[in-house]
Design an enzyme around this catalytic site. Structure first.
Site, PDB file in Angstrom:
ATOM      1  CG  HIS A 135     -14.990  23.289 -13.048  1.00  0.00           C
ATOM      2  ND1 HIS A 135     -13.746  23.055 -13.596  1.00  0.00           N
ATOM      3  CD2 HIS A 135     -15.708  22.153 -13.244  1.00  0.00           C
ATOM      4  CE1 HIS A 135     -13.722  21.831 -14.114  1.00  0.00           C
ATOM      5  NE2 HIS A 135     -14.902  21.262 -13.907  1.00  0.00           N
ATOM      6  CB  CYS A 186     -13.472  18.888 -12.173  1.00  0.00           C
ATOM      7  SG  CYS A 186     -14.573  17.907 -13.226  1.00  0.00           S
ATOM      8  CD  GLU A 245     -11.932  26.005 -12.787  1.00  0.00           C
ATOM      9  OE1 GLU A 245     -11.964  25.091 -13.634  1.00  0.00           O
ATOM     10  OE2 GLU A 245     -12.353  25.868 -11.621  1.00  0.00           O
TER      11      GLU A 245
END
Length: 224
Positions: free
Chosen positions: A194, A86, A196
């Site tokens: 994302h 991002c 994560e």
């Protein structure tokens, strides 16, 4: 143990999430501060999401000029694996480690959802554990995720298998549905979604994001 640096800039939001994903993949996260040029001998670097420097000037522009990025540019040119997520993707583009730029979403609204992505290339450090054309689900949240590049750059990305992920339902207007790209060597990858945030079932976004971090571990293990 594999040590993965996670950079924190002023305005970074997702460094702790990235560190947790690193731990779940079996590696040790190492905090890297934006004002230091010391990469602490890490085996890879993650530039996490957020709003570095408040997105002033342009998203990622001020972070690209920070001391830590001078070291990361040199290390990446030498083959160090780097993942920009991002805002981290925006920083990589502003640092010229990746081509193109990220602009305001086509509908001029902040977008937040779980996105289905198609794996377009498994020939990178961060995607080697995926299957070609595999469809994965990754959380996304951004206001400036519209990937833009001139026609020659886009043609080169396509011709050289450097588009890494595509949206199956484009949420932001990115050219050719591009969600992520890589450099020529395949060690630097940037994407807007994302991974994560997609590493534990508890969050509701699935666990497909672990594939990024496990790919890195597979790559590094092969280097031993």
């Amino acid at each position: 143990m594999v040590r993965i640096g996670v950079v924190t800039f002023p305005g970074t939001l997702d460094d702790q999430d990235a560190a947790r994903a690193v731990r779940l993949a079996g590696a040790e996260p190492v905090s890297l501060w934006y004002a230091s040029t010391d990469l602490a001998g890490v085996d890879a670097v993650i530039l996490p999401g957020g709003f570095s420097y408040g997105d002033y000037l342009r998203a990622g522009a001020l972070a690209a000029a920070s001391p830590v990025m001078s070291s990361i540019r040199r290390a990446a040119d030498g083959g160090l694996p780097v993942l920009g997520i991002c805002n981290g993707f925006q920083v990589l583009c502003e640092s010229h480690l990746l081509p193109g730029t990220l602009m305001r979403n086509e509908k001029r609204r902040f977008h937040c959802s779980v996105q289905q992505l198609q794996v377009a290339s498994v020939d990178t450090v961060w995607t080697c554990d995926f299957r070609p054309s595999e469809r994965i689900h990754i959380a996304a949240k951004h206001g400036e995720g519209n990937y833009v590049a001139d026609a020659a750059t886009v043609a080169a990305l396509e011709a050289n298998n450097r588009v890494v992920f595509r949206y199956t339902a484009n949420p932001n207007g990115s050219v050719h549905d591009i969600a992520g790209i890589t450099n020529e060597a395949g060690n630097v990858v940037g994407l807007m979604p994302h991974p994560e945030h997609s590493v534990e079932e508890l969050t509701g976004a699935g666990t497909d994001g672990l594939g990024f971090f496990r790919s890195l571990m597979t790559f590094l293990s092969a280097q031993l």
